[in-house]
Design a protein around this motif. Structure first.
Motif, PDB file in Angstrom:
ATOM      1  N   THR A 153       0.860  -1.175   0.000  1.00 49.70           N
ATOM      2  CA  THR A 153       0.000   0.000   0.000  1.00 49.70           C
ATOM      3  C   THR A 153       0.898   1.227   0.000  1.00 49.70           C
ATOM      4  O   THR A 153       1.791   1.341   0.838  1.00 49.70           O
ATOM      5  CB  THR A 153      -0.900   0.030   1.248  1.00 49.70           C
ATOM      6  OG1 THR A 153      -1.653  -1.177   1.297  1.00 49.70           O
ATOM      7  CG2 THR A 153      -1.835   1.224   1.217  1.00 49.70           C
ATOM      8  N   LEU A 154       0.653   2.128  -0.952  1.00 53.16           N
ATOM      9  CA  LEU A 154       1.386   3.384  -1.040  1.00 53.16           C
ATOM     10  C   LEU A 154       0.409   4.486  -0.662  1.00 53.16           C
ATOM     11  O   LEU A 154      -0.699   4.548  -1.211  1.00 53.16           O
ATOM     12  CB  LEU A 154       1.918   3.608  -2.450  1.00 53.16           C
ATOM     13  CG  LEU A 154       3.022   2.662  -2.926  1.00 53.16           C
ATOM     14  CD1 LEU A 154       2.478   1.306  -3.304  1.00 53.16           C
ATOM     15  CD2 LEU A 154       3.759   3.268  -4.085  1.00 53.16           C
ATOM     16  N   THR A 155       0.806   5.359   0.257  1.00 46.98           N
ATOM     17  CA  THR A 155      -0.112   6.375   0.770  1.00 46.98           C
ATOM     18  C   THR A 155       0.593   7.718   0.901  1.00 46.98           C
ATOM     19  O   THR A 155       1.717   7.785   1.405  1.00 46.98           O
ATOM     20  CB  THR A 155      -0.650   5.971   2.159  1.00 46.98           C
ATOM     21  OG1 THR A 155      -1.195   4.660   2.083  1.00 46.98           O
ATOM     22  CG2 THR A 155      -1.718   6.934   2.640  1.00 46.98           C
ATOM     23  N   ASN A 156      -0.090   8.776   0.443  1.00 46.29           N
ATOM     24  CA  ASN A 156       0.330  10.147   0.746  1.00 46.29           C
ATOM     25  C   ASN A 156      -0.925  10.937   1.094  1.00 46.29           C
ATOM     26  O   ASN A 156      -2.006  10.358   1.230  1.00 46.29           O
ATOM     27  CB  ASN A 156       1.151  10.783  -0.389  1.00 46.29           C
ATOM     28  CG  ASN A 156       0.369  11.001  -1.661  1.00 46.29           C
ATOM     29  OD1 ASN A 156      -0.860  10.957  -1.689  1.00 46.29           O
ATOM     30  ND2 ASN A 156       1.073  11.240  -2.757  1.00 46.29           N
ATOM     31  N   ASP A 157      -0.798  12.241   1.225  1.00 45.51           N
ATOM     32  CA  ASP A 157      -1.943  13.039   1.649  1.00 45.51           C
ATOM     33  C   ASP A 157      -3.013  13.210   0.568  1.00 45.51           C
ATOM     34  O   ASP A 157      -4.046  13.818   0.819  1.00 45.51           O
ATOM     35  CB  ASP A 157      -1.490  14.403   2.185  1.00 45.51           C
ATOM     36  CG  ASP A 157      -0.685  15.199   1.178  1.00 45.51           C
ATOM     37  OD1 ASP A 157      -0.311  14.648   0.125  1.00 45.51           O
ATOM     38  OD2 ASP A 157      -0.417  16.382   1.451  1.00 45.51           O
ATOM     39  N   THR A 158      -2.796  12.644  -0.626  1.00 46.73           N
ATOM     40  CA  THR A 158      -3.800  12.748  -1.685  1.00 46.73           C
ATOM     41  C   THR A 158      -4.519  11.433  -1.966  1.00 46.73           C
ATOM     42  O   THR A 158      -5.469  11.403  -2.723  1.00 46.73           O
ATOM     43  CB  THR A 158      -3.181  13.259  -3.003  1.00 46.73           C
ATOM     44  OG1 THR A 158      -2.206  12.318  -3.454  1.00 46.73           O
ATOM     45  CG2 THR A 158      -2.549  14.621  -2.809  1.00 46.73           C
ATOM     46  N   GLY A 159      -4.047  10.319  -1.382  1.00 48.20           N
ATOM     47  CA  GLY A 159      -4.730   9.056  -1.612  1.00 48.20           C
ATOM     48  C   GLY A 159      -3.883   7.845  -1.288  1.00 48.20           C
ATOM     49  O   GLY A 159      -2.786   7.955  -0.745  1.00 48.20           O
ATOM     50  N   SER A 160      -4.424   6.672  -1.661  1.00 49.51           N
ATOM     51  CA  SER A 160      -3.752   5.395  -1.454  1.00 49.51           C
ATOM     52  C   SER A 160      -3.807   4.583  -2.736  1.00 49.51           C
ATOM     53  O   SER A 160      -4.801   4.643  -3.470  1.00 49.51           O
ATOM     54  CB  SER A 160      -4.419   4.603  -0.332  1.00 49.51           C
ATOM     55  OG  SER A 160      -4.280   5.264   0.899  1.00 49.51           O
ATOM     56  N   TRP A 161      -2.747   3.802  -2.978  1.00 51.73           N
ATOM     57  CA  TRP A 161      -2.650   2.953  -4.163  1.00 51.73           C
ATOM     58  C   TRP A 161      -2.132   1.594  -3.722  1.00 51.73           C
ATOM     59  O   TRP A 161      -1.412   1.485  -2.727  1.00 51.73           O
ATOM     60  CB  TRP A 161      -1.702   3.581  -5.188  1.00 51.73           C
ATOM     61  CG  TRP A 161      -2.176   4.923  -5.618  1.00 51.73           C
ATOM     62  CD1 TRP A 161      -2.962   5.217  -6.699  1.00 51.73           C
ATOM     63  CD2 TRP A 161      -1.938   6.176  -4.971  1.00 51.73           C
ATOM     64  NE1 TRP A 161      -3.217   6.560  -6.749  1.00 51.73           N
ATOM     65  CE2 TRP A 161      -2.606   7.178  -5.699  1.00 51.73           C
ATOM     66  CE3 TRP A 161      -1.234   6.558  -3.829  1.00 51.73           C
ATOM     67  CZ2 TRP A 161      -2.583   8.515  -5.339  1.00 51.73           C
ATOM     68  CZ3 TRP A 161      -1.216   7.892  -3.471  1.00 51.73           C
ATOM     69  CH2 TRP A 161      -1.877   8.852  -4.215  1.00 51.73           C
ATOM     70  N   PHE A 162      -2.518   0.562  -4.461  1.00 46.96           N
ATOM     71  CA  PHE A 162      -2.173  -0.802  -4.084  1.00 46.96           C
ATOM     72  C   PHE A 162      -1.489  -1.510  -5.240  1.00 46.96           C
ATOM     73  O   PHE A 162      -1.806  -1.276  -6.401  1.00 46.96           O
ATOM     74  CB  PHE A 162      -3.443  -1.571  -3.686  1.00 46.96           C
ATOM     75  CG  PHE A 162      -4.246  -0.850  -2.645  1.00 46.96           C
ATOM     76  CD1 PHE A 162      -3.947  -0.981  -1.300  1.00 46.96           C
ATOM     77  CD2 PHE A 162      -5.289  -0.010  -3.010  1.00 46.96           C
ATOM     78  CE1 PHE A 162      -4.669  -0.297  -0.339  1.00 46.96           C
ATOM     79  CE2 PHE A 162      -6.021   0.677  -2.056  1.00 46.96           C
ATOM     80  CZ  PHE A 162      -5.716   0.538  -0.720  1.00 46.96           C
ATOM     81  N   LEU A 163      -0.538  -2.409  -4.908  1.00 48.65           N
ATOM     82  CA  LEU A 163       0.128  -3.222  -5.917  1.00 48.65           C
ATOM     83  C   LEU A 163       0.642  -4.493  -5.267  1.00 48.65           C
ATOM     84  O   LEU A 163       0.706  -4.606  -4.049  1.00 48.65           O
ATOM     85  CB  LEU A 163       1.264  -2.450  -6.598  1.00 48.65           C
ATOM     86  CG  LEU A 163       2.425  -1.934  -5.743  1.00 48.65           C
ATOM     87  CD1 LEU A 163       3.489  -2.998  -5.511  1.00 48.65           C
ATOM     88  CD2 LEU A 163       3.070  -0.752  -6.432  1.00 48.65           C
ATOM     89  N   THR A 164       0.991  -5.465  -6.101  1.00 47.71           N
ATOM     90  CA  THR A 164       1.656  -6.685  -5.657  1.00 47.71           C
ATOM     91  C   THR A 164       3.055  -6.659  -6.246  1.00 47.71           C
ATOM     92  O   THR A 164       3.219  -6.594  -7.466  1.00 47.71           O
ATOM     93  CB  THR A 164       0.887  -7.932  -6.135  1.00 47.71           C
ATOM     94  OG1 THR A 164      -0.449  -7.871  -5.617  1.00 47.71           O
ATOM     95  CG2 THR A 164       1.550  -9.203  -5.648  1.00 47.71           C
ATOM     96  N   SER A 165       4.058  -6.694  -5.368  1.00 48.13           N
ATOM     97  CA  SER A 165       5.443  -6.501  -5.806  1.00 48.13           C
ATOM     98  C   SER A 165       5.960  -7.688  -6.613  1.00 48.13           C
ATOM     99  O   SER A 165       5.518  -8.812  -6.389  1.00 48.13           O
ATOM    100  CB  SER A 165       6.343  -6.277  -4.598  1.00 48.13           C
ATOM    101  OG  SER A 165       6.466  -7.475  -3.860  1.00 48.13           O
ATOM    102  N   PRO A 166       6.898  -7.439  -7.513  1.00 49.30           N
ATOM    103  CA  PRO A 166       7.359  -6.134  -7.989  1.00 49.30           C
ATOM    104  C   PRO A 166       6.382  -5.592  -9.020  1.00 49.30           C
ATOM    105  O   PRO A 166       5.860  -6.328  -9.854  1.00 49.30           O
ATOM    106  CB  PRO A 166       8.703  -6.458  -8.631  1.00 49.30           C
ATOM    107  CG  PRO A 166       8.546  -7.856  -9.133  1.00 49.30           C
ATOM    108  CD  PRO A 166       7.624  -8.545  -8.160  1.00 49.30           C
ATOM    109  N   ALA A 167       6.118  -4.313  -8.965  1.00 50.16           N
ATOM    110  CA  ALA A 167       5.172  -3.698  -9.899  1.00 50.16           C
ATOM    111  C   ALA A 167       5.322  -2.185  -9.857  1.00 50.16           C
ATOM    112  O   ALA A 167       6.036  -1.632  -9.018  1.00 50.16           O
ATOM    113  CB  ALA A 167       3.744  -4.088  -9.547  1.00 50.16           C
ATOM    114  N   SER A 168       4.618  -1.545 -10.778  1.00 48.57           N
ATOM    115  CA  SER A 168       4.559  -0.082 -10.825  1.00 48.57           C
ATOM    116  C   SER A 168       3.121   0.353 -10.653  1.00 48.57           C
ATOM    117  O   SER A 168       2.196  -0.372 -11.019  1.00 48.57           O
ATOM    118  CB  SER A 168       5.079   0.433 -12.163  1.00 48.57           C
ATOM    119  OG  SER A 168       6.445   0.151 -12.304  1.00 48.57           O
ATOM    120  N   VAL A 169       2.957   1.540 -10.132  1.00 41.71           N
ATOM    121  CA  VAL A 169       1.635   2.142  -9.993  1.00 41.71           C
ATOM    122  C   VAL A 169       1.801   3.644 -10.212  1.00 41.71           C
ATOM    123  O   VAL A 169       2.864   4.205  -9.941  1.00 41.71           O
ATOM    124  CB  VAL A 169       1.018   1.826  -8.608  1.00 41.71           C
ATOM    125  CG1 VAL A 169       1.780   2.498  -7.485  1.00 41.71           C
ATOM    126  CG2 VAL A 169      -0.450   2.204  -8.554  1.00 41.71           C
TER     127      VAL A 169
END
Length: 144
Positions: free
Chosen positions: A44-60
């Motif tokens: 899970t990648l999170t900053n003050d504008t939202g969250s994004w999900f991936l299964t490693s290794p990957a790009s989002v």
């Protein structure tokens, strides 16, 4: 005079990250344990504008921000986290020099003047797997 105004307009536009820069950015995440890539972790990648999900290794593709990007990954007995620091890009500095404070405020609010590293490596640690309950064939007997 028209040429000078046109040149000034072009300079202002090239310095403004909100006009010339993107508000979204692709980032690649790799998960590593003891110098070996481990695939299949949910991140899970999170900053003050939202969250994004991936299964490693990957790009989002994430929405850029002035806030740092927190990365949390886990699967089975592996966990790891990292922080990608948001850094100002060259366009925001051109905007400050040419356009002044208003353009900088716009770039800061949209995130267009800031970038994350293109590749993020998350170092993993192994945690103890939770114990599974053991089934027994014993029955409880009530004694009076």
């Amino acid at each position: 005079m028209k040429k000078i105004l046109a040149l000034a307009g072009v300079l202002v536009m090239t310095g403004c990250a909100s006009v010339s820069g993107e508000k979204m950015q692709p980032v690649a995440v790799t998960t590593v344990f003891e110098n070996k890539e481990i695939a299949g972790l949910g991140c899970t990648l999170t900053n003050d504008t939202g969250s994004w999900f991936l299964t490693s290794p990957a790009s989002v593709t994430v929405h850029k921000s002035t806030g740092d990007l927190a990365i949390d990954c886990k699967k089975d007995s592996f966990v790891g986290n990292a922080t990608a620091v948001s850094k100002s890009n060259g366009a925001v500095w051109g905007n400050i020099l040419i356009g002044g404070g208003i353009g900088y405020i716009v770039d800061r609010n949209t995130g267009a003047g800031f970038d994350y590293p293109a590749t993020i490596v998350v170092n993993l640690r192994q945690i103890e797997a939770p114990l599974k309950p053991v089934a027994t064939n014993e029955t409880s007997v009530k004694v009076n």
